[in-house]
Design an enzyme around this catalytic site. Sequence first.
Site, short mmCIF file in Angstrom:
data_model
loop_
_atom_site.label_atom_id
_atom_site.label_comp_id
_atom_site.label_asym_id
_atom_site.label_seq_id
_atom_site.Cartn_x
_atom_site.Cartn_y
_atom_site.Cartn_z
N SER A 242 0.86 -1.18 0.00
CA SER A 242 0.00 0.00 0.00
C SER A 242 0.89 1.23 0.00
O SER A 242 2.10 1.15 0.23
CB SER A 242 -0.90 -0.03 1.24
OG SER A 242 -1.77 1.09 1.29
N CYS A 243 0.30 2.39 -0.28
CA CYS A 243 1.05 3.66 -0.25
C CYS A 243 0.05 4.79 -0.18
O CYS A 243 -0.99 4.68 0.48
CB CYS A 243 1.97 3.78 -1.46
SG CYS A 243 1.11 3.78 -3.05
N GLY A 244 0.32 5.90 -0.86
CA GLY A 244 -0.62 7.02 -0.85
C GLY A 244 -1.77 6.83 -1.82
O GLY A 244 -2.92 7.08 -1.48
N TRP A 271 -3.92 4.74 0.61
CA TRP A 271 -4.34 5.70 1.63
C TRP A 271 -5.33 6.74 1.10
O TRP A 271 -6.12 7.31 1.86
CB TRP A 271 -3.15 6.41 2.26
CG TRP A 271 -3.51 6.96 3.60
CD1 TRP A 271 -3.68 8.27 3.95
CD2 TRP A 271 -3.79 6.20 4.78
NE1 TRP A 271 -4.06 8.38 5.26
CE2 TRP A 271 -4.13 7.11 5.80
CE3 TRP A 271 -3.80 4.84 5.08
CZ2 TRP A 271 -4.47 6.71 7.10
CZ3 TRP A 271 -4.13 4.44 6.36
CH2 TRP A 271 -4.46 5.36 7.35
#
Length: 284
Positions: A242-244, A271
């Site tokens: 996952s990330c932004g 996110w």
Amino acid sequence: MAGSYVNPQYLVSTEWLAANLDQPDLRIVDATYYLPMQNKNARAEYDERHIPGAIFFDIDDISDGSVDLPHMLPPPEKFASRVRKLGIGDGNRIVIYDSQGMMSAARVWWMFRIFGAKDVAVLDGGLPKWLSEGRPVDDHQPIPRERHFSARLDNTQVRSKTQMLANLKTARDQVLDARASGRFNATEPEIWPGRRGGHIPGSKNLPYTQLLKPDQTFHDGETLKAKFEAAGIDLKKPVVTSCGSGITASVLALGLSLIGHRDVSVYDGSWAEWGLPGDTPVEP
């Protein structure tokens, strides 16, 4: 160095690309993407200079326009239609780069793989390494000839919010977040407007930049393995990254794939979706 990877075919060197620029089955893809707050225009930069023969892949355009989230995976038929118009078809060798070295190229690598492309790689070090070595660029606009591309979505490589919520109870997937530690720990402001600070409960943190050397090439396989294990990841178990907004999560997915991990997926909403106020719990 490539010999230290289980899957070295996912990267090509600048030397290899320079020697193969004229191969008729090769398609070079500029996948540069900038976050809105960077105030840069990836397409304009491409128009000014790119690796000879490269076509531009617009991450925001080749996405699911029916949802109010940034650059989510498009339906297979939209992906196929767009890449056909870019002159990319079944049987092509695809090499992807971006102008930041290693940031968004891995996302487009993951997209091609999730829709069934077999022979797709990322340029190790990207455009910065290419330019630092004095290799050619131009501003010529290729005129692609439309090709047939068969797109079939591999659902095993992507996770939805519903699946991520279920995973809070089952813990089947280890969750690994590619964002900077300040955003992960909510000690720095979250860059996506309207999102809460923090991270998915139980997730681990490994900023994607830690997989890269100063020249933006990947560390060798043993170093990558040590980085994942130091972040608390059991490399024998499934991992979802996952990330932004699903971009740099793909750098982690590429790193895991290089060292031979067979059960890697990306949380597409990341996110930008999880951090919205609502039914998703957050750890600060």
